[in-house]
Enzyme design. Structure first.
Site, PDB file in Angstrom:
ATOM      1  N   HIS A   1      43.204  -4.359 -25.887  1.00 23.86           N
ATOM      2  CA  HIS A   1      42.247  -5.471 -25.840  1.00 23.86           C
ATOM      3  C   HIS A   1      40.786  -5.026 -25.869  1.00 23.86           C
ATOM      4  O   HIS A   1      39.896  -5.861 -26.010  1.00 23.86           O
ATOM      5  CB  HIS A   1      42.527  -6.355 -24.615  1.00 23.86           C
ATOM      6  CG  HIS A   1      42.250  -7.807 -24.849  1.00 23.86           C
ATOM      7  ND1 HIS A   1      42.730  -8.806 -24.036  1.00 23.86           N
ATOM      8  CD2 HIS A   1      41.518  -8.432 -25.821  1.00 23.86           C
ATOM      9  CE1 HIS A   1      42.306  -9.985 -24.500  1.00 23.86           C
ATOM     10  NE2 HIS A   1      41.571  -9.785 -25.574  1.00 23.86           N
TER      11      HIS A   1
ATOM     12  N   ASP B   1      45.244 -14.663 -21.506  1.00 22.56           N
ATOM     13  CA  ASP B   1      45.504 -13.346 -20.904  1.00 22.56           C
ATOM     14  C   ASP B   1      46.056 -13.490 -19.478  1.00 22.56           C
ATOM     15  O   ASP B   1      45.684 -14.417 -18.760  1.00 22.56           O
ATOM     16  CB  ASP B   1      44.160 -12.582 -20.838  1.00 22.56           C
ATOM     17  CG  ASP B   1      44.301 -11.069 -20.827  1.00 22.56           C
ATOM     18  OD1 ASP B   1      45.245 -10.561 -20.212  1.00 22.56           O
ATOM     19  OD2 ASP B   1      43.444 -10.404 -21.422  1.00 22.56           O
TER      20      ASP B   1
ATOM     21  N   HIS C   1      45.241 -11.255 -17.482  1.00 17.01           N
ATOM     22  CA  HIS C   1      44.143 -10.563 -16.785  1.00 17.01           C
ATOM     23  C   HIS C   1      42.809 -11.220 -17.128  1.00 17.01           C
ATOM     24  O   HIS C   1      42.717 -12.006 -18.069  1.00 17.01           O
ATOM     25  CB  HIS C   1      44.114  -9.091 -17.229  1.00 17.01           C
ATOM     26  CG  HIS C   1      45.439  -8.395 -17.083  1.00 17.01           C
ATOM     27  ND1 HIS C   1      46.323  -8.274 -18.147  1.00 17.01           N
ATOM     28  CD2 HIS C   1      46.026  -7.834 -16.016  1.00 17.01           C
ATOM     29  CE1 HIS C   1      47.411  -7.634 -17.722  1.00 17.01           C
ATOM     30  NE2 HIS C   1      47.261  -7.357 -16.431  1.00 17.01           N
TER      31      HIS C   1
ATOM     32  N   ASP D   1      40.040  -9.183 -17.725  1.00 18.52           N
ATOM     33  CA  ASP D   1      39.287  -8.201 -18.531  1.00 18.52           C
ATOM     34  C   ASP D   1      37.796  -8.307 -18.243  1.00 18.52           C
ATOM     35  O   ASP D   1      36.949  -8.223 -19.137  1.00 18.52           O
ATOM     36  CB  ASP D   1      39.615  -8.340 -20.023  1.00 18.52           C
ATOM     37  CG  ASP D   1      41.083  -8.007 -20.304  1.00 18.52           C
ATOM     38  OD1 ASP D   1      41.754  -7.448 -19.405  1.00 18.52           O
ATOM     39  OD2 ASP D   1      41.566  -8.313 -21.411  1.00 18.52           O
TER      40      ASP D   1
ATOM     41  N   HIS E   1      40.199  -1.433 -21.773  1.00 14.74           N
ATOM     42  CA  HIS E   1      40.781  -2.736 -22.154  1.00 14.74           C
ATOM     43  C   HIS E   1      40.717  -3.750 -21.007  1.00 14.74           C
ATOM     44  O   HIS E   1      40.988  -4.929 -21.227  1.00 14.74           O
ATOM     45  CB  HIS E   1      42.209  -2.600 -22.697  1.00 14.74           C
ATOM     46  CG  HIS E   1      43.274  -2.343 -21.673  1.00 14.74           C
ATOM     47  ND1 HIS E   1      44.600  -2.670 -21.873  1.00 14.74           N
ATOM     48  CD2 HIS E   1      43.209  -1.775 -20.441  1.00 14.74           C
ATOM     49  CE1 HIS E   1      45.316  -2.323 -20.808  1.00 14.74           C
ATOM     50  NE2 HIS E   1      44.506  -1.769 -19.935  1.00 14.74           N
TER      51      HIS E   1
ATOM     52  N   ASP F   1      45.817 -12.055 -25.771  1.00 13.64           N
ATOM     53  CA  ASP F   1      46.513 -10.872 -25.249  1.00 13.64           C
ATOM     54  C   ASP F   1      47.971 -11.292 -25.056  1.00 13.64           C
ATOM     55  O   ASP F   1      48.251 -12.260 -24.328  1.00 13.64           O
ATOM     56  CB  ASP F   1      45.844 -10.481 -23.924  1.00 13.64           C
ATOM     57  CG  ASP F   1      46.387  -9.208 -23.324  1.00 13.64           C
ATOM     58  OD1 ASP F   1      47.576  -8.893 -23.546  1.00 13.64           O
ATOM     59  OD2 ASP F   1      45.626  -8.541 -22.592  1.00 13.64           O
TER      60      ASP F   1
ATOM     61  N   ASP G   1      50.151 -10.206 -23.285  1.00  7.05           N
ATOM     62  CA  ASP G   1      50.620 -10.193 -21.895  1.00  7.05           C
ATOM     63  C   ASP G   1      50.286 -11.496 -21.167  1.00  7.05           C
ATOM     64  O   ASP G   1      50.700 -11.698 -20.027  1.00  7.05           O
ATOM     65  CB  ASP G   1      50.161  -8.944 -21.135  1.00  7.05           C
ATOM     66  CG  ASP G   1      48.669  -8.899 -20.815  1.00  7.05           C
ATOM     67  OD1 ASP G   1      48.036  -9.956 -20.656  1.00  7.05           O
ATOM     68  OD2 ASP G   1      48.133  -7.773 -20.715  1.00  7.05           O
TER      69      ASP G   1
ATOM     70  N   GLU H   1      47.447  -6.075 -27.852  1.00  8.94           N
ATOM     71  CA  GLU H   1      48.343  -5.489 -26.840  1.00  8.94           C
ATOM     72  C   GLU H   1      49.818  -5.510 -27.229  1.00  8.94           C
ATOM     73  O   GLU H   1      50.681  -5.359 -26.368  1.00  8.94           O
ATOM     74  CB  GLU H   1      48.125  -6.120 -25.449  1.00  8.94           C
ATOM     75  CG  GLU H   1      46.717  -5.927 -24.868  1.00  8.94           C
ATOM     76  CD  GLU H   1      46.443  -4.521 -24.294  1.00  8.94           C
ATOM     77  OE1 GLU H   1      47.415  -3.770 -24.084  1.00  8.94           O
ATOM     78  OE2 GLU H   1      45.258  -4.195 -24.090  1.00  8.94           O
TER      79      GLU H   1
HETATM   80  N1  LIG Z   1      43.839  -6.081 -21.721  1.00 13.41           N
HETATM   81  C1  LIG Z   1      44.612  -5.759 -20.682  1.00 13.41           C
HETATM   82  N2  LIG Z   1      45.912  -5.714 -20.800  1.00 13.41           N
HETATM   83  N3  LIG Z   1      43.996  -5.468 -19.536  1.00 13.41           N
HETATM   84  C2  LIG Z   1      44.675  -5.042 -18.353  1.00 13.41           C
HETATM   85  C3  LIG Z   1      43.683  -4.713 -17.285  1.00 13.41           C
HETATM   86  C4  LIG Z   1      44.369  -4.323 -16.010  1.00 13.41           C
HETATM   87  C5  LIG Z   1      43.422  -4.078 -14.847  1.00 13.41           C
HETATM   88  N4  LIG Z   1      42.726  -5.272 -14.488  1.00 13.41           N
HETATM   89  C6  LIG Z   1      42.445  -2.956 -15.208  1.00 13.41           C
HETATM   90  O1  LIG Z   1      41.256  -3.159 -15.244  1.00 13.41           O
HETATM   91  O2  LIG Z   1      42.842  -1.861 -15.448  1.00 13.41           O
HETATM   92 MN   LIG Z   2      43.543  -8.483 -22.031  1.00 13.76          MN
HETATM   93 MN   LIG Z   3      46.162  -8.621 -20.289  1.00 15.48          MN
END
Ligand SMILES: NC(=[NH2+])NCCC[C@H](N)C(=O)O
Ligand SMILES: [Mn+2]
Ligand SMILES: [Mn+2]
Length: 298
Positions: A98, A121, A123, A125, A138, A225, A227, A270
């Protein structure tokens, strides 16, 4: 809707600490993205992949892994995406992890003074080097696009910030770090967590999200994303989080977005074929792209 779509792949996994997500563009092409979108009557141009430099060894700069390589690839991506926008075409970017949103958003926002963004997402990010628990870039692209974080990430494309917080919504969040929650509160970001999706239903969430990102904007970018979906439906991702958006809810969301006819660009990120089950996640990505670009059941 813009029927002229230009596909760009970004075979980059360095923002996710080198985990195989660099093979995502290949897996998505293998899943038949070009043929599927051509069936919708779209004009598809595949511009191939952005060149990505392989590092000789691991590097870390102030809690940013592979900062040089991530910045170089995204600077290149920003140029290509900006060229596609200048040609009046719709950039469809295939990840890659990402962190590539840094380059995509930089390229798109150059042409849109008030870009809306739907960030789909698990998350946020929204980390910076100071708050990131992993040092993985990411986890930082939305923060950097809003102007927070390392100057080299914030300045990709040569200008900053790319986005105004009031033009952004996050949908599907269920794993937010402490610093991310603080930033959400500080800048007043609109977030539809799984709590809101469960309580209101996806239809209502999308009505509100679309209204939010369409207000005072001149185009909307979709940053999806995989996920964000539940790992049951999209197992091939590096940072899965249980309790996510179902395949059905994902389609509904993107069909509603297509009906609203506000998108100017999109990226699907992702997809990790190493962790996938027989390319299921790449196939889900292609199906969702198709809905976002106007596919209908009937
Ligand atoms: N694009 C993603 N899948 N991001 C996951 C980030 C996970 C976690 N918040 C980190 O900063 O490491
Ligand atoms: Mn993401
Ligand atoms: Mn994510």
């Amino acid at each position: 809707m813009n029927k002229n779509i230009s596909i760009v792949g970004v075979p980059l996994d360095l923002g996710a600490d080198r985990r195989g997500v660099d093979m995502g563009p290949s897996a998505i092409r293998y899943a038949g993205v070009v043929a599927r979108l051509e069936q919708l009557g779209l004009n598809i141009q595949d511009r191939g992949d952005i060149p990505v430099t392989r590092p000789h060894h691991f590097t870390e700069t102030e809690n940013h892994k592979y900062l040089d390589e991530v910045v170089a690839a995204n600077a290149k991506l920003a140029e290509v995406v900006s060229d596609i926008m200048a040609e009046g075409r719709f950039p469809l970017v295939l990840g890659g992890d990402h962190c590539i949103a840094l380059g995509t958003v930089a390229g798109v926002a150059k042409h849109k003074k008030n870009l809306g963004v739907i960030w789909f997402d698990a998350h946020g990010d929204l980390n910076t080097g100071e708050t990131s628990p992993s040092g993985n870039i990411h986890g930082m692209p939305l923060a950097a696009s809003l102007g927070y974080g390392h100057d080299r990430l914030v300045q990709i494309g040569g200008y900053a910030p790319k986005l105004k917080p009031e033009n952004v919504v996050i949908i599907g969040a269920r794993d937010l770090d402490k610093g991310e929650r603080e930033l959400i509160k500080r800048v007043g970001l609109k977030v539809f967590t799984m709590h809101e999706i469960d309580k209101l239903g996806m239809a209502r969430v999308m009505e509100e999200a679309i209204a939010h990102v369409s207000k005072n904007t001149d185009g909307v970018h979709l940053s999806l994303d995989l996920d964000g979906l539940d790992p049951h439906d999209a197992p091939g991702v590096g940072t899965p989080v249980i309790g996510g958006i179902s395949y059905r809810e994902g389609h509904l969301a993107l069909e509603m977005l297509a009906d609203a006819d506000v998108l100017c660009s999109a990226e699907f990120v992702e997809v990790n074929p190493i962790l996938d089950k027989q390319n299921a996640t790449a196939r889900v990505a292609v199906a969702l792209m198709s809905s976002a670009l106007g596919d209908k059941l009937l």
